[in-house]
Design an enzyme around this catalytic site. Sequence first.
Site, PDB file in Angstrom:
ATOM      1  N   CYS A 178     -59.809 -60.671  13.867  1.00 35.44           N
ATOM      2  CA  CYS A 178     -59.757 -59.947  15.468  1.00 35.44           C
ATOM      3  C   CYS A 178     -58.389 -60.356  15.962  1.00 35.44           C
ATOM      4  O   CYS A 178     -57.519 -60.617  15.272  1.00 35.44           O
ATOM      5  CB  CYS A 178     -60.662 -61.449  15.421  1.00 35.44           C
ATOM      6  SG  CYS A 178     -60.292 -62.109  17.570  1.00 35.44           S
ATOM      7  N   GLU A 230     -54.529 -58.740  48.910  1.00 32.36           N
ATOM      8  CA  GLU A 230     -55.373 -58.680  47.957  1.00 32.36           C
ATOM      9  C   GLU A 230     -56.568 -56.791  47.728  1.00 32.36           C
ATOM     10  O   GLU A 230     -56.641 -56.354  49.092  1.00 32.36           O
ATOM     11  CB  GLU A 230     -56.536 -59.431  47.313  1.00 32.36           C
ATOM     12  CG  GLU A 230     -57.407 -59.293  46.511  1.00 32.36           C
ATOM     13  CD  GLU A 230     -57.107 -58.939  45.177  1.00 32.36           C
ATOM     14  OE1 GLU A 230     -55.897 -59.713  44.643  1.00 32.36           O
ATOM     15  OE2 GLU A 230     -57.533 -58.214  44.856  1.00 32.36           O
ATOM     16  N   CYS A 290     -48.214 -63.764  34.302  1.00 36.35           N
ATOM     17  CA  CYS A 290     -48.542 -62.900  33.159  1.00 36.35           C
ATOM     18  C   CYS A 290     -47.630 -62.569  32.120  1.00 36.35           C
ATOM     19  O   CYS A 290     -48.111 -62.647  31.088  1.00 36.35           O
ATOM     20  CB  CYS A 290     -49.685 -63.103  32.990  1.00 36.35           C
ATOM     21  SG  CYS A 290     -50.721 -61.007  33.118  1.00 36.35           S
TER      22      CYS A 290
END
Length: 431
Positions: A87, A298, A376
Amino acid sequence: MRPATQWRVGDSFDVEVGDVAHGGHCVARHEGRVLFVRHTAPGERVTARITGIGKGGRFVQADAVQVLRPGEQRRPAPCPYAGPGGCGGCDFQHLTPVAQRALKTRVVHEQFARLAGLDLTAELGQTRCEPLPEPEEAADSAEEGLGWRTRVEFAVTEGGVPGLRRHRSRDIVPVSDCLIAHPALRAPDVLARRYPGSDAVDVVVADSGRAVVPVPTDASPSVTETVRLPGGPASFSVAARGFWQVHPAAAQVLVEEVLEMVQPRAGERALDLYSGVGLFAAALAEAVGPAGRVTAVESEPAAVEHGRANLAPWPQARMRAGRVDRVLRELRPARGRRSRRPVDLVVLDPPRVGAGAAVIADVSTLRPRVIAYVACDPAALARDTASLLSLGWRLRGLRVLDAFPMTHHVECVAHFEPVRETGTTREHRIS
Ligand SMILES: C[S@@+](CC[C@H](N)C(=O)[O-])C[C@H]1O[C@@H](n2cnc3c(N)ncnc32)[C@H](O)[C@@H]1O
């Protein structure tokens, strides 16, 4: 053995492994060429097998298929699907959680040095990747760093069996378990089920494990998440497939960290850029109070709709639908009018690519007294940091959070303040 210019996928050779690089691999050199080797750690000696050759042969991707000299922090991967050819989700299962965080710390320092010209230790003192609180439900997990992931997209084989993709591949590895997934998501009724006719199934554990929602690709239910704001708990509805932090402790920790950095005051005006369903906007609205104003920006229509509902308890907060770059252009102060700063504080949490130089320049023009940047991808953050430094900002603080244990991913929160109130440009060289 073929000369380096004729290497092919599947060739293998023994290498000394050097430093970790961003992306979950380490750097090795062989016959003058650079290899990015997965499933290893700095200081190991391994047999590397080529899995890919970069454009123009400039670099080579490889897996460590045999460990000839293990590092001290190596341990057997808890998951049977992790490792070469398995994986592609977890990059660091073969290392202890402490060693994983040491590699992430190293990557963040390296990205800031290379892309922003900043020595983090000289600038801020010790800056290390820190663990997040483990989810309560994962307390019976055998190991730290397992049982946290609340959102997983399983790929589905033609036979309807859920699985996970191999690294950089469309191939599906059928799995009967995923150890980093939240315990509620690992329930047999999720992974033992068959999903005929679907390419993929998202499974979401909402509200810290109280609800499990398998989401076939043709449906998009909403889920509710709860975060404790200083004034009490707040509920956020979000599309099950929409953006929400995947570690159950992350949203809470990030809100607390952002508030700590920006220290909002009553009556201030705040921007929450790339706001998703309004997580930071709600916290800022509560803090600035009815005399303040929060604008959340947004672009994704479903997130905007959820955000409007989520922010309803705070009339001082509003959602602006649209792209951040376009909305910022409208907010630019008119030339020559520099009396009052148009915005007091800015929080931005862009997608992986970062905000980019143009958005950073527009944010800087608004002359907020403080910026909190949630990221991130440390490379994107370091690039945007370079832009901020060149516009007269300084990095005041940085938290590096292990919001994605077992993978190479890391979440950062950076705190910027103007060097001088005038916000004039200063020289900043990037090495
Ligand atoms: C990393 S998420 C952050 C969401 C939110 N801050 C949170 O913590 O839940 C990034 C968000 O930016 C939105 N987005 C991406 N590009 C955008 C753009 N150019 N303008 C406005 N929003 C954007 C995405 O839809 C997503 O909701």
